[in-house]
Design a protein around this motif. Structure first.
Motif, PDB file in Angstrom:
ATOM      1  N   CYS A 108      21.205   9.198 -37.939  1.00 41.08           N
ATOM      2  CA  CYS A 108      21.206   9.686 -36.564  1.00 41.08           C
ATOM      3  C   CYS A 108      21.941   8.705 -35.650  1.00 41.08           C
ATOM      4  O   CYS A 108      22.756   9.111 -34.820  1.00 41.08           O
ATOM      5  CB  CYS A 108      19.762   9.899 -36.083  1.00 41.08           C
ATOM      6  N   GLN A 109      21.670   7.419 -35.814  1.00 38.92           N
ATOM      7  CA  GLN A 109      22.328   6.407 -34.977  1.00 38.92           C
ATOM      8  C   GLN A 109      23.838   6.422 -35.193  1.00 38.92           C
ATOM      9  O   GLN A 109      24.609   6.329 -34.237  1.00 38.92           O
ATOM     10  CB  GLN A 109      21.774   5.016 -35.283  1.00 38.92           C
ATOM     11  N   VAL A 110      24.272   6.542 -36.444  1.00 39.78           N
ATOM     12  CA  VAL A 110      25.708   6.577 -36.753  1.00 39.78           C
ATOM     13  C   VAL A 110      26.355   7.802 -36.105  1.00 39.78           C
ATOM     14  O   VAL A 110      27.408   7.703 -35.471  1.00 39.78           O
ATOM     15  CB  VAL A 110      25.947   6.567 -38.281  1.00 39.78           C
ATOM     16  N   GLN A 111      25.721   8.964 -36.242  1.00 38.67           N
ATOM     17  CA  GLN A 111      26.276  10.184 -35.670  1.00 38.67           C
ATOM     18  C   GLN A 111      26.321  10.115 -34.144  1.00 38.67           C
ATOM     19  O   GLN A 111      27.302  10.532 -33.517  1.00 38.67           O
ATOM     20  CB  GLN A 111      25.474  11.400 -36.132  1.00 38.67           C
ATOM     21  N   THR A 112      25.275   9.569 -33.540  1.00 36.40           N
ATOM     22  CA  THR A 112      25.229   9.433 -32.087  1.00 36.40           C
ATOM     23  C   THR A 112      26.314   8.476 -31.611  1.00 36.40           C
ATOM     24  O   THR A 112      26.974   8.716 -30.596  1.00 36.40           O
ATOM     25  CB  THR A 112      23.836   8.942 -31.640  1.00 36.40           C
ATOM     26  N   GLN A 113      26.506   7.403 -32.367  1.00 32.73           N
ATOM     27  CA  GLN A 113      27.542   6.428 -32.022  1.00 32.73           C
ATOM     28  C   GLN A 113      28.936   7.064 -32.125  1.00 32.73           C
ATOM     29  O   GLN A 113      29.793   6.831 -31.265  1.00 32.73           O
ATOM     30  CB  GLN A 113      27.416   5.221 -32.943  1.00 32.73           C
ATOM     31  N   GLN A 114      29.161   7.869 -33.165  1.00 29.37           N
ATOM     32  CA  GLN A 114      30.453   8.554 -33.309  1.00 29.37           C
ATOM     33  C   GLN A 114      30.686   9.488 -32.123  1.00 29.37           C
ATOM     34  O   GLN A 114      31.791   9.570 -31.584  1.00 29.37           O
ATOM     35  CB  GLN A 114      30.499   9.346 -34.615  1.00 29.37           C
ATOM     36  N   GLN A 115      29.625  10.185 -31.720  1.00 29.51           N
ATOM     37  CA  GLN A 115      29.738  11.100 -30.588  1.00 29.51           C
ATOM     38  C   GLN A 115      30.061  10.331 -29.302  1.00 29.51           C
ATOM     39  O   GLN A 115      30.906  10.745 -28.514  1.00 29.51           O
ATOM     40  CB  GLN A 115      28.434  11.888 -30.422  1.00 29.51           C
ATOM     41  N   MET A 118      33.643   9.270 -29.293  1.00 27.38           N
ATOM     42  CA  MET A 118      34.525  10.395 -29.008  1.00 27.38           C
ATOM     43  C   MET A 118      34.530  10.691 -27.510  1.00 27.38           C
ATOM     44  O   MET A 118      35.583  10.975 -26.927  1.00 27.38           O
ATOM     45  CB  MET A 118      34.089  11.631 -29.806  1.00 27.38           C
ATOM     46  N   ARG A 119      33.370  10.603 -26.870  1.00 34.05           N
ATOM     47  CA  ARG A 119      33.295  10.843 -25.420  1.00 34.05           C
ATOM     48  C   ARG A 119      34.066   9.764 -24.659  1.00 34.05           C
ATOM     49  O   ARG A 119      34.754  10.071 -23.677  1.00 34.05           O
ATOM     50  CB  ARG A 119      31.839  10.868 -24.964  1.00 34.05           C
ATOM     51  N   THR A 120      33.933   8.517 -25.107  1.00 33.61           N
ATOM     52  CA  THR A 120      34.665   7.416 -24.462  1.00 33.61           C
ATOM     53  C   THR A 120      36.163   7.632 -24.599  1.00 33.61           C
ATOM     54  O   THR A 120      36.918   7.483 -23.631  1.00 33.61           O
ATOM     55  CB  THR A 120      34.258   6.064 -25.088  1.00 33.61           C
ATOM     56  N   LYS A 121      36.581   8.019 -25.800  1.00 34.73           N
ATOM     57  CA  LYS A 121      38.003   8.283 -26.046  1.00 34.73           C
ATOM     58  C   LYS A 121      38.471   9.443 -25.170  1.00 34.73           C
ATOM     59  O   LYS A 121      39.569   9.405 -24.606  1.00 34.73           O
ATOM     60  CB  LYS A 121      38.228   8.585 -27.528  1.00 34.73           C
ATOM     61  N   ALA A 122      37.644  10.463 -25.029  1.00 37.85           N
ATOM     62  CA  ALA A 122      37.999  11.623 -24.199  1.00 37.85           C
ATOM     63  C   ALA A 122      38.198  11.202 -22.748  1.00 37.85           C
ATOM     64  O   ALA A 122      39.153  11.623 -22.094  1.00 37.85           O
ATOM     65  CB  ALA A 122      36.915  12.700 -24.287  1.00 37.85           C
ATOM     66  N   ARG A 123      37.315  10.348 -22.241  1.00 39.87           N
ATOM     67  CA  ARG A 123      37.418   9.904 -20.852  1.00 39.87           C
ATOM     68  C   ARG A 123      38.694   9.086 -20.615  1.00 39.87           C
ATOM     69  O   ARG A 123      39.167   8.988 -19.493  1.00 39.87           O
ATOM     70  CB  ARG A 123      36.186   9.089 -20.449  1.00 39.87           C
ATOM     71  N   GLN A 124      39.229   8.495 -21.682  1.00 38.64           N
ATOM     72  CA  GLN A 124      40.429   7.663 -21.551  1.00 38.64           C
ATOM     73  C   GLN A 124      41.721   8.480 -21.671  1.00 38.64           C
ATOM     74  O   GLN A 124      42.801   7.950 -21.432  1.00 38.64           O
ATOM     75  CB  GLN A 124      40.419   6.548 -22.610  1.00 38.64           C
ATOM     76  N   MET A 125      41.603   9.748 -22.031  1.00 37.20           N
ATOM     77  CA  MET A 125      42.785  10.605 -22.161  1.00 37.20           C
ATOM     78  C   MET A 125      43.383  10.856 -20.783  1.00 37.20           C
ATOM     79  O   MET A 125      42.664  11.121 -19.828  1.00 37.20           O
ATOM     80  CB  MET A 125      42.414  11.959 -22.791  1.00 37.20           C
ATOM     81  N   ARG A 131      41.574  15.784 -22.565  1.00 38.14           N
ATOM     82  CA  ARG A 131      40.272  15.203 -22.223  1.00 38.14           C
ATOM     83  C   ARG A 131      39.177  16.254 -22.381  1.00 38.14           C
ATOM     84  O   ARG A 131      38.149  16.009 -23.020  1.00 38.14           O
ATOM     85  CB  ARG A 131      40.302  14.679 -20.785  1.00 38.14           C
ATOM     86  N   ALA A 132      39.408  17.437 -21.849  1.00 41.66           N
ATOM     87  CA  ALA A 132      38.416  18.517 -21.924  1.00 41.66           C
ATOM     88  C   ALA A 132      38.181  18.952 -23.372  1.00 41.66           C
ATOM     89  O   ALA A 132      37.042  19.177 -23.786  1.00 41.66           O
ATOM     90  CB  ALA A 132      38.869  19.710 -21.075  1.00 41.66           C
ATOM     91  N   GLU A 133      39.275  19.046 -24.141  1.00 41.72           N
ATOM     92  CA  GLU A 133      39.150  19.476 -25.537  1.00 41.72           C
ATOM     93  C   GLU A 133      38.339  18.464 -26.360  1.00 41.72           C
ATOM     94  O   GLU A 133      37.440  18.840 -27.115  1.00 41.72           O
ATOM     95  CB  GLU A 133      40.540  19.650 -26.158  1.00 41.72           C
ATOM     96  N   LEU A 134      38.647  17.182 -26.191  1.00 43.81           N
ATOM     97  CA  LEU A 134      37.938  16.146 -26.949  1.00 43.81           C
ATOM     98  C   LEU A 134      36.477  16.045 -26.504  1.00 43.81           C
ATOM     99  O   LEU A 134      35.582  15.851 -27.323  1.00 43.81           O
ATOM    100  CB  LEU A 134      38.652  14.796 -26.798  1.00 43.81           C
ATOM    101  N   MET A 135      36.235  16.203 -25.208  1.00 48.32           N
ATOM    102  CA  MET A 135      34.862  16.157 -24.700  1.00 48.32           C
ATOM    103  C   MET A 135      34.066  17.333 -25.261  1.00 48.32           C
ATOM    104  O   MET A 135      32.903  17.173 -25.652  1.00 48.32           O
ATOM    105  CB  MET A 135      34.863  16.180 -23.165  1.00 48.32           C
ATOM    106  N   GLN A 136      34.699  18.486 -25.361  1.00 47.73           N
ATOM    107  CA  GLN A 136      34.020  19.660 -25.929  1.00 47.73           C
ATOM    108  C   GLN A 136      33.707  19.424 -27.405  1.00 47.73           C
ATOM    109  O   GLN A 136      32.619  19.750 -27.873  1.00 47.73           O
ATOM    110  CB  GLN A 136      34.874  20.918 -25.762  1.00 47.73           C
ATOM    111  N   ARG A 137      34.666  18.837 -28.143  1.00 45.39           N
ATOM    112  CA  ARG A 137      34.423  18.523 -29.557  1.00 45.39           C
ATOM    113  C   ARG A 137      33.250  17.550 -29.696  1.00 45.39           C
ATOM    114  O   ARG A 137      32.423  17.689 -30.596  1.00 45.39           O
ATOM    115  CB  ARG A 137      35.681  17.935 -30.202  1.00 45.39           C
TER     116      ARG A 137
END
Length: 155
Positions: A108-115, A118-125, A131-137
């Motif tokens: 669970c911790q690994v999956q939450t960290q991956q999520q 991904m959100r951090t990466k989306a915010r940097q787009m 940004r919207a597509e990555l945040m949705q993913r």
């Protein structure tokens, strides 16, 4: 803008992998310790959560004080060594539950960290559509380890 805890660009590939390995170290150590603690004096683990090698016989936890129904696998002689003695069986099943709990929590911790990454990466787009597509993913990411952990240990 970035509110602390952000990533620096450049040279983070190797550092990121080393950091992930360092995060795995406590779990690996705990996993190994749980295997080598039962029975005393024997270096072979009493059980495995996966069907592998000599661990071919499926069992489920049923001892008092342990969540019923956690599947684990044992070797051929398990019944002779543990099943007749309630205390020994209970000790093994407490260890099964603890190992199962720790593995699910870690997953669970690994999956939450991956999520989160991904959100951090989306915010940097720079592109709003990317940004919207990555945040949705990230939002749609399946957190199966968390779902299973909550089903077993949060009820």
């Amino acid at each position: 803008h970035n509110m602390g805890g952000g990533h620096r660009q450049g040279g983070q590939g190797d550092q990121g992998q080393a950091f992930q390995l360092m995060q795995l170290a406590p779990l690996i150590l705990l996993f190994l310790m749980s295997f080598f603690s039962y029975p005393a004096g024997n270096t072979e683990p009493a059980f495995s959560l996966q069907r592998t090698g000599q661990y071919l016989h499926k069992r489920q936890t049923q001892s008092r004080g342990v969540r019923p129904g956690i599947q684990y696998y044992v070797k051929e002689g398990f019944g002779r060594q543990y099943a007749r003695d309630r205390y020994s069986l209970s000790t093994v099943e407490v260890s099964v539950q603890q190992t199962f709990h720790d593995e699910l929590r870690y997953e669970c911790q690994v999956q939450t960290q991956q999520q989160r990454r991904m959100r951090t990466k989306a915010r940097q787009m720079r592109s709003p559509s990317e940004r919207a597509e990555l945040m949705q993913r990230a939002d749609e990411m399946e957190l199966s380890g968390c779902t299973e952990y909550n089903a077993w240990f949060r009820s």
